[in-house]
Design a protein around this motif. Sequence first.
Motif, PDB file in Angstrom:
ATOM      1  N   PRO A  78       0.812  -1.207   0.000  1.00  0.00           N
ATOM      2  CA  PRO A  78       0.000   0.000   0.000  1.00  0.00           C
ATOM      3  C   PRO A  78       0.851   1.266   0.000  1.00  0.00           C
ATOM      4  N   LEU A  81       2.112   1.717  -3.452  1.00  0.00           N
ATOM      5  CA  LEU A  81       1.020   2.162  -4.301  1.00  0.00           C
ATOM      6  C   LEU A  81       0.775   3.655  -4.143  1.00  0.00           C
ATOM      7  N   GLN A  82       0.771   4.076  -2.924  1.00  0.00           N
ATOM      8  CA  GLN A  82       0.529   5.486  -2.659  1.00  0.00           C
ATOM      9  C   GLN A  82       1.636   6.366  -3.248  1.00  0.00           C
ATOM     10  N   THR A  85       1.110   6.541  -7.140  1.00  0.00           N
ATOM     11  CA  THR A  85      -0.042   7.307  -7.596  1.00  0.00           C
ATOM     12  C   THR A  85       0.191   8.791  -7.374  1.00  0.00           C
ATOM     13  N   THR A  86       0.720   9.113  -6.223  1.00  0.00           N
ATOM     14  CA  THR A  86       0.929  10.527  -5.936  1.00  0.00           C
ATOM     15  C   THR A  86       1.922  11.148  -6.909  1.00  0.00           C
ATOM     16  N   ASN A  89       0.453  11.235 -10.549  1.00  0.00           N
ATOM     17  CA  ASN A  89      -0.633  12.188 -10.683  1.00  0.00           C
ATOM     18  C   ASN A  89      -0.100  13.609 -10.812  1.00  0.00           C
ATOM     19  N   TYR A  93       0.048  11.970 -15.036  1.00  0.00           N
ATOM     20  CA  TYR A  93      -0.186  10.588 -15.464  1.00  0.00           C
ATOM     21  C   TYR A  93      -1.199   9.909 -14.553  1.00  0.00           C
ATOM     22  N   THR A  94      -1.846   8.930 -15.096  1.00  0.00           N
ATOM     23  CA  THR A  94      -2.846   8.197 -14.343  1.00  0.00           C
ATOM     24  C   THR A  94      -2.429   6.740 -14.246  1.00  0.00           C
ATOM     25  N   ILE A  95      -2.782   6.130 -13.138  1.00  0.00           N
ATOM     26  CA  ILE A  95      -2.363   4.756 -12.879  1.00  0.00           C
ATOM     27  C   ILE A  95      -3.426   3.757 -13.321  1.00  0.00           C
ATOM     28  N   LEU A  96      -2.997   2.849 -14.141  1.00  0.00           N
ATOM     29  CA  LEU A  96      -3.834   1.720 -14.506  1.00  0.00           C
ATOM     30  C   LEU A  96      -3.407   0.573 -13.614  1.00  0.00           C
TER      31      LEU A  96
END
Lengths: 328, 328
Positions: A78, A81-82, A85-86, A89, A93-96
């Motif tokens: 986790p 992941l954080q 993404t942060t 973003n 960019y966006t996470i798939l």
Amino acid sequence: MSNGINARDVAKLAGVSQSSVSRVFFGGASVSEKTRKKVLAAAEELGYVPNEFARSLITNKTRLIGLVMKGVHNPFYPQVLQEFTTHFNELGYTILFVHTNHDEIQKEDIEMLLHYHVAGVIITDATLSLKVIEEFKNNKIPVVLFNRKVEEPNFFSVGTNNLEASRQIAKFLIEKGCKDMAYISGARNTSTSIEREKGFSEMLAENKVPYKIYHSDYSYDGGFKTAKEIIQAGDIPSAFFVANDIMALGVLDALREQSIDVPAKTKVIGFDNIEMAAWPIYNLTTWEQPIAQMAKETVSYIISEIEEYTDRIGNIEINGELIERKTT
Amino acid sequence: MSNGINARDVAKLAGVSQSSVSRVFFGGASVSEKTRKKVLAAAEELGYVPNEFARSLITNKTRLIGLVMKGVHNPFYPQVLQEFTTHFNELGYTILFVHTNHDEIQKEDIEMLLHYHVAGVIITDATLSLKVIEEFKNNKIPVVLFNRKVEEPNFFSVGTNNLEASRQIAKFLIEKGCKDMAYISGARNTSTSIEREKGFSEMLAENKVPYKIYHSDYSYDGGFKTAKEIIQAGDIPSAFFVANDIMALGVLDALREQSIDVPAKTKVIGFDNIEMAAWPIYNLTTWEQPIAQMAKETVSYIISEIEEYTDRIGNIEINGELIERKTT
DNA sequence: AGATTAATTGCATACGTATTCATAAACTTG
DNA sequence: CAAGTTTATGAATACGTATGCAATTAATCT
């Protein structure tokens, strides 16, 4: 679907051409202040949002990053992941997100990433057939293996210096006076576990300290069960090096259940420095993986490869550090 | 980018028209077995993958689901994440993952979801301004609030029956003979915490059992700290109801630190039934949230709304059950 | 002011696919 | 076997955007 508002509608309302609308939203082109204002006003009024699909279709570029994860049960991920993404973003960019249950990543697990022409891929904590990665190479999509290496050196990976870390861990335990030790491995086919085992056992061998190796699976239950077996066999060493923290917590609980005092009777050291390691009930001595910096390196590699694809390979290894708490 | 192979290339090699290639890959259309084979062979040879962007552009549909999460530090959420990715992947959908650090979800956090015309959105564990959701409504994108409700009843939410659950928890503790109790809340502005508090306090009031309410924040540290304050104030009740498991673990550790015996001296009950609650060191009595079923309901709502948008609203509440372990 | 240059804008086109329509081929049926 | 009916195919078009090119306007210089 979609609210049906497109650049042409905005153009009409603003009294300009569709090209101008595009130029306002895409940026980089020269637009007079006057038309920019007209366009933005019109867009605001209509609630216009550029269609990312049309955009990607024409630019042949995409602002999607594929993130493949396995084993979300490890609290280590986790955090990872954080981080990703942060960071991404912020860069637009966006996470798939793809999660795989398979032991080894299958082609169908990540086929969608090809469908979506992701700009880059991060594969965390997973073994995978090299053929799968080849597919990305064919499409000039940069890939980072995060916290996992493969034998063949044709890839780019980011991790921590497992070898040196585990050597230092061994050294630390030796200096604490431990006379015999146990290594509890993670999933056997993972580079992380193999490297940690290697560094640890090398250092012990160099110092002629006996040790045993037990194989487990990177899970709490695995750690618990393995430790219990060791205890019941009467094989308690003077120190455990456990391949990751979540297993180490399982080991600690098994020891506690059998009223074996830590660190007096035996010592335990983990790897990762997950949040729970700091909880007072555990107070686990461990090796901190510098997640933030690892993520940063990963992001910067991907971004640079997006800008210009060079297929650069290598292993980036960030040094962590020992966090000494109460289990040693 | 992309390998540059498109349907036309495949068509040429297979000796058919681009339309036929499209029909083979999109499915649902009638194609003779002969041409299907030719097309698939040619596609295989060239490594053709349909361009999802062109596809979405023309169908005006997308196979992306936006998943907005906050608080990945709660081990509850990795499980949720896994449920959703697995389900949606099986259905051919891909997860667009967004993580927000803001207390309340901001417009820019989820603007990208609009850019990508996601087919549906799941918002887990987060408060957000209603204006943000309105935007999705305008675009006829179904939204599910997962494990969180809003006061206004214009939305669709899936959660557990917090009110009834907390009533039963209260009843359970009363029957255990507890004479005074404490509720430790989660983040104050969340519906979950409010409802759990309500059901709990109602039942206690009905039975004339005194209780106190303490406010915390759904984190381990929060639970630990709050419990410690209670202990130091000498206010130890005969039972704690803690708004989620991760806080409850903090409470247990605080009690253990002060050598307060659980369940003899005081009892503790959590909410969620995260994996760690079952760990032998904690053995936490808790209320199981039926995550799998909640996820299933969420998925089926979104799928049905994708097929036909009805903007159906309501609160689906799945009943959980008490998991009795050793802390009560 | 006139001439030259730079900045801005609109037109037309292309990206890769799904889909309508018309046409051709393959079956059915009495 | 002819007429009718289903099935299969290709040509052409549209989706919403970015961008090269030409045309227009604004800015700068002599």
